[in-house]
Motif scaffolding. Structure first.
Motif, PDB file in Angstrom:
ATOM      1  N   SER A  35      -5.788  -4.215   2.815  1.00 23.48           N
ATOM      2  CA  SER A  35      -5.257  -5.406   4.228  1.00 23.48           C
ATOM      3  C   SER A  35      -3.882  -5.319   4.963  1.00 23.48           C
ATOM      4  CB  SER A  35      -5.703  -6.586   3.441  1.00 23.48           C
ATOM      5  OG  SER A  35      -5.218  -6.761   2.500  1.00 23.48           O
ATOM      6  N   PHE A  36      -3.636  -5.301   3.665  1.00 23.78           N
ATOM      7  CA  PHE A  36      -1.785  -4.969   4.238  1.00 23.78           C
ATOM      8  C   PHE A  36      -1.293  -3.453   5.372  1.00 23.78           C
ATOM      9  CE2 PHE A  36       2.937  -3.946   3.551  1.00 23.78           C
ATOM     10  CZ  PHE A  36       3.549  -4.568   4.066  1.00 23.78           C
ATOM     11  N   LEU A  37      -2.553  -2.073   4.369  1.00 27.57           N
ATOM     12  CA  LEU A  37      -2.410  -1.010   5.428  1.00 27.57           C
ATOM     13  C   LEU A  37      -2.839  -1.404   6.583  1.00 27.57           C
ATOM     14  CD1 LEU A  37      -2.176   1.987   5.535  1.00 27.57           C
ATOM     15  CD2 LEU A  37      -3.933   1.998   3.783  1.00 27.57           C
ATOM     16  N   ARG A  38      -3.556  -1.545   6.850  1.00 34.02           N
ATOM     17  CA  ARG A  38      -4.571  -2.238   8.251  1.00 34.02           C
ATOM     18  C   ARG A  38      -2.959  -3.418   8.805  1.00 34.02           C
ATOM     19  NH1 ARG A  38     -10.451  -3.425   5.266  1.00 34.02           N
ATOM     20  NH2 ARG A  38     -11.001  -1.824   4.624  1.00 34.02           N
ATOM     21  N   LYS A  39      -2.692  -3.857   8.419  1.00 33.52           N
ATOM     22  CA  LYS A  39      -1.983  -4.997   9.019  1.00 33.52           C
ATOM     23  C   LYS A  39      -0.772  -3.812  10.024  1.00 33.52           C
ATOM     24  CE  LYS A  39      -1.897  -9.462   7.287  1.00 33.52           C
ATOM     25  NZ  LYS A  39      -1.104 -10.594   6.277  1.00 33.52           N
ATOM     26  N   LEU A  40       0.197  -2.770   8.792  1.00 31.87           N
ATOM     27  CA  LEU A  40       1.201  -2.350   9.487  1.00 31.87           C
ATOM     28  C   LEU A  40      -0.122  -0.839  10.431  1.00 31.87           C
ATOM     29  CD1 LEU A  40       1.956  -0.881   5.982  1.00 31.87           C
ATOM     30  CD2 LEU A  40       3.322  -2.613   7.622  1.00 31.87           C
ATOM     31  N   GLU A  41      -0.986  -0.647  10.122  1.00 30.05           N
ATOM     32  CA  GLU A  41      -1.495   0.110  11.407  1.00 30.05           C
ATOM     33  C   GLU A  41      -2.018  -0.761  12.666  1.00 30.05           C
ATOM     34  OE1 GLU A  41      -4.573   2.880   9.515  1.00 30.05           O
ATOM     35  OE2 GLU A  41      -2.780   3.842   8.519  1.00 30.05           O
ATOM     36  N   SER A  42      -2.125  -1.551  12.242  1.00 28.86           N
ATOM     37  CA  SER A  42      -2.424  -2.257  13.970  1.00 28.86           C
ATOM     38  C   SER A  42      -1.400  -2.975  14.707  1.00 28.86           C
ATOM     39  CB  SER A  42      -2.753  -3.631  13.121  1.00 28.86           C
ATOM     40  OG  SER A  42      -2.022  -4.611  13.292  1.00 28.86           O
ATOM     41  N   HIS A  43      -0.457  -2.755  13.326  1.00 25.01           N
ATOM     42  CA  HIS A  43       1.418  -2.644  14.077  1.00 25.01           C
ATOM     43  C   HIS A  43       1.965  -0.988  15.087  1.00 25.01           C
ATOM     44  CE1 HIS A  43       1.967  -6.996  14.769  1.00 25.01           C
ATOM     45  NE2 HIS A  43       1.819  -6.943  12.999  1.00 25.01           N
ATOM     46  N   PHE A  44       1.800  -0.144  13.778  1.00 24.55           N
ATOM     47  CA  PHE A  44       2.879   0.988  13.892  1.00 24.55           C
ATOM     48  C   PHE A  44       1.954   1.913  14.422  1.00 24.55           C
ATOM     49  CE2 PHE A  44       4.973  -2.183  11.427  1.00 24.55           C
ATOM     50  CZ  PHE A  44       6.362  -1.998  12.411  1.00 24.55           C
ATOM     51  N   GLY A  45       0.397   1.989  14.598  1.00 25.13           N
ATOM     52  CA  GLY A  45      -0.470   2.994  14.417  1.00 25.13           C
ATOM     53  C   GLY A  45      -0.632   4.128  13.176  1.00 25.13           C
ATOM     54  N   ASP A  46      -0.459   5.260  13.094  1.00 22.36           N
ATOM     55  CA  ASP A  46      -0.999   5.920  12.066  1.00 22.36           C
ATOM     56  C   ASP A  46       0.425   5.896  11.015  1.00 22.36           C
ATOM     57  OD1 ASP A  46      -2.170   7.465  10.593  1.00 22.36           O
ATOM     58  OD2 ASP A  46      -1.721   9.583  11.524  1.00 22.36           O
TER      59      ASP A  46
END
Length: 85
Positions: free
Chosen positions: A45-56
């Motif tokens: 879930s945290f990885l998804r948050k990061l990718e929603s803000h920063f992309g891949d």
């Protein structure tokens, strides 16, 4: 769900962010971000948050095993003297 091995320290360095800035952006506490950085793992879930803000963010994912194929291959070679693994 199993934790994901993630190099959060390198991520923060590359993005030129502090733990406080990332905590504000993601809505998590600074302590939680610091613990993830020290532990070296994050949740999906945290990885998804990061990718929603920063992309891949896949370049910060780390493989589970650090063993190379050549080392594994040598370890599985039968002994010349005994013929056993």
């Amino acid at each position: 769900m199993n934790p994901i091995t993630f190099n959060l320290a390198k991520f923060l360095f590359d993005k030129r962010m502090t733990i406080k800035e990332l905590a504000t952006l993601t809505g998590m506490t600074r302590t939680a971000i610091w613990q993830m950085k020290e532990r070296g793992t994050i949740k999906m879930s945290f990885l998804r948050k990061l990718e929603s803000h920063f992309g891949d963010c896949s370049k910060y994912l780390q493989p589970e095993e650090q063993t190379t194929e050549s080392v594994r291959h040598q370890q599985l070679q039968p002994s010349l003297k005994t013929g056993q693994l």
